[in-house]
Design an enzyme around this catalytic site. Sequence first.
Site, PDB file in Angstrom:
ATOM      1  CD  GLU A  61      -5.248   5.519   0.335  1.00 35.72           C
ATOM      2  OE1 GLU A  61      -5.074   5.132   1.493  1.00 35.72           O
ATOM      3  OE2 GLU A  61      -6.033   4.961  -0.461  1.00 35.72           O
ATOM      4  CD  GLU A  62      -3.623   8.487  -6.933  1.00 36.59           C
ATOM      5  OE1 GLU A  62      -4.510   7.808  -7.450  1.00 36.59           O
ATOM      6  OE2 GLU A  62      -3.436   9.699  -7.217  1.00 36.59           O
TER       7      GLU A  62
ATOM      8  CD1 TRP B  55      -2.481   2.022   1.564  1.00 40.88           C
ATOM      9  CD2 TRP B  55      -3.268   0.459   0.165  1.00 40.88           C
ATOM     10  NE1 TRP B  55      -3.711   2.442   1.095  1.00 40.88           N
ATOM     11  CE2 TRP B  55      -4.205   1.510   0.228  1.00 40.88           C
ATOM     12  CE3 TRP B  55      -3.551  -0.621  -0.666  1.00 40.88           C
ATOM     13  CZ2 TRP B  55      -5.398   1.492  -0.499  1.00 40.88           C
ATOM     14  CZ3 TRP B  55      -4.734  -0.640  -1.392  1.00 40.88           C
ATOM     15  CH2 TRP B  55      -5.645   0.420  -1.293  1.00 40.88           C
TER      16      TRP B  55
ATOM     17  CD  GLU C 125     -13.642   6.986  -4.183  1.00 42.90           C
ATOM     18  OE1 GLU C 125     -13.437   6.452  -5.292  1.00 42.90           O
ATOM     19  OE2 GLU C 125     -12.961   6.722  -3.171  1.00 42.90           O
TER      20      GLU C 125
ATOM     21  CG  ASP D 131      -1.257  12.127  -2.301  1.00 45.75           C
ATOM     22  OD1 ASP D 131      -1.002  10.911  -2.429  1.00 45.75           O
ATOM     23  OD2 ASP D 131      -2.073  12.710  -3.036  1.00 45.75           O
TER      24      ASP D 131
HETATM   25  C1  NOJ Z   1      -6.375   3.100  -4.081  1.00 48.56           C
HETATM   26  C2  NOJ Z   1      -6.360   4.439  -3.441  1.00 48.56           C
HETATM   27  O1  NOJ Z   1      -7.226   4.436  -2.366  1.00 48.56           O
HETATM   28  C3  NOJ Z   1      -6.740   5.510  -4.409  1.00 48.56           C
HETATM   29  O2  NOJ Z   1      -6.643   6.770  -3.824  1.00 48.56           O
HETATM   30  C4  NOJ Z   1      -5.822   5.436  -5.591  1.00 48.56           C
HETATM   31  O3  NOJ Z   1      -6.188   6.395  -6.527  1.00 48.56           O
HETATM   32  C5  NOJ Z   1      -5.849   4.056  -6.178  1.00 48.56           C
HETATM   33  N1  NOJ Z   1      -5.512   3.076  -5.199  1.00 48.56           N
HETATM   34  C6  NOJ Z   1      -4.909   3.971  -7.367  1.00 48.56           C
HETATM   35  O4  NOJ Z   1      -3.577   4.181  -6.940  1.00 48.56           O
HETATM   36  C1  NOJ Z   2      -9.285   6.645  -1.769  1.00 49.58           C
HETATM   37  C2  NOJ Z   2      -8.955   8.051  -1.414  1.00 49.58           C
HETATM   38  O1  NOJ Z   2      -8.035   8.545  -2.324  1.00 49.58           O
HETATM   39  C3  NOJ Z   2      -8.408   8.128  -0.011  1.00 49.58           C
HETATM   40  O2  NOJ Z   2      -8.226   9.475   0.344  1.00 49.58           O
HETATM   41  C4  NOJ Z   2      -9.341   7.482   0.970  1.00 49.58           C
HETATM   42  O3  NOJ Z   2      -8.747   7.482   2.243  1.00 49.58           O
HETATM   43  C5  NOJ Z   2      -9.670   6.064   0.558  1.00 49.58           C
HETATM   44  N1  NOJ Z   2     -10.119   6.013  -0.814  1.00 49.58           N
HETATM   45  C6  NOJ Z   2     -10.763   5.470   1.452  1.00 49.58           C
HETATM   46  O4  NOJ Z   2     -11.934   6.207   1.321  1.00 49.58           O
END
Ligand code: NOJ
Ligand code: NOJ
Length: 467
Positions: A197-198, A138, A421, A194
């Site tokens: 999560e990327e 992750w 979402e 960030d």
């Molecule tokens: C899962 C993350 O929660 C999301 O923010 C991200 O865009 C995707 N993975 C792709 O990296």
């Molecule tokens: C993807 C989002 O990018 C992230 O900010 C969030 O924490 C997770 N989904 C779970 O909702």
Amino acid sequence: MSPTSSLLLAFVFAAVGLSQTIDEYIESERPIAKAGVLANIGPGEKSGGAVDGVVVASPSDSDPDYLYTWTRDSSLVFKGLIDEFTLGVDDSLEGQIQNFVSAEAQQQQVSNPSGDVSSGGLGEPKFNIDLSAFTDAWGRPQRDGPALRATALITYGNYLLDGGNSSYVTDTLWPIVQLDLDYVVEYWEQSGFDLWEEVQGSSFFTTAVQHRSLREGATFATAVGQDDLASTYSTTADSVLCFLQSYWNDGEGFITANVGQRSGIDANPALASIHTFDAEAGCDAVTFQPCSDKALSNLKVYVDAFRDIYTINADAGETDPVATGRYPEDTYYSGNPWYLTTAAVAEQLYDALIVWKAQESIEVTDISLAFFQQFVSDITADTYDSSSDTYTTLIDAIQDWADGFILIDAKYTPDDGSLAEQYTRDEGTPTSAADLTWSYAAILTAFNARDGVIPDSWGASGLTASC
Ligand code: NOJ
Ligand code: NOJ
């Protein structure tokens, strides 16, 4: 049903959707959103068997699998609920809040791929809903989580201290808060992933919420008799505030979300602005308050970035409200508008309106000029007090503009009021995780801001960045 009559029905529904007023949407959506949040918190009916007080990001367990608990989502959701409880909007939430406190205390102690409680484990972004560690690959660590959790718990703690209940605060809340704040002190200078999560590096949202947590943490530490820690938190906060200034891109008038990544235009700063709103700080730009010239200039650049890229925005006029997403380059689920980012635009503006009305004036600077020209094309940099026509014109126009962003989310909210979402960029059809807890929480905080509900001050007033 025949194809013709179902087409007719679809047309009627679309017409109803279009004519929905902001008040109608709020009236119908508010109880649905509130129930949507509560259903996703253990033992709620859509929480999938989560431990009591654990917030699942969404009940969706495939495409995408969001049946986990993220510290960021959970803390933002509970800050909203804690505000509703402590500010008297909903006095029924204290049991939920105490469940959350217990769940977070337990989660902090779980060793995970980011470390254990004293070696960086608090930066782990997500856990299984039985609170065991999530061990797959992750984007970790994510360093906004501990700060956001501290902020939520301090808000509840201050409320209890005001009411004279100091034993629960010192025995139960303070130890959790101290771990989180000590984590922020130790790691704020290190890179992390960030909020999306990327990307790994320095991220404005993370730095802004870290600063806030330390600032209010210093006052909270003093209140529980921890003067030495108060001084550590406050000194570190000064350094973080100094660093925060470096994200401002003066040439292009926006806040760079992630240093050295993509265009830098992102929902991240608008989210930071609403989650660090402190009405007592007025339109202070050092803390990027919602009505500060820098945050408003940023907001315009951010909104404009989505005008041409989403088909559903194609009919909007040059300065009309449009659907917005995480950042223009996004490709996650093909890159779509998000309910929570579009609501954040409205919330930043509602927060700004609260302050302008309280101070009975609006200041337009060279930095915010382009933002205000959207409403009064020949406006010049000046201070417009409440007796002026310009002030009234701006207040009314910006109120309508803010409502316009909520009405876009409304337009793409299905009849049952559920909020996923995202909604697709071409059709506006809900997509990605259904019943996203954060979407529901975000629409509720925007509604509350529109009602003029003012979250407690966290000490943003009168700060200077001495770098
Ligand atoms: C899962 C993350 O929660 C999301 O923010 C991200 O865009 C995707 N993975 C792709 O990296
Ligand atoms: C993807 C989002 O990018 C992230 O900010 C969030 O924490 C997770 N989904 C779970 O909702």
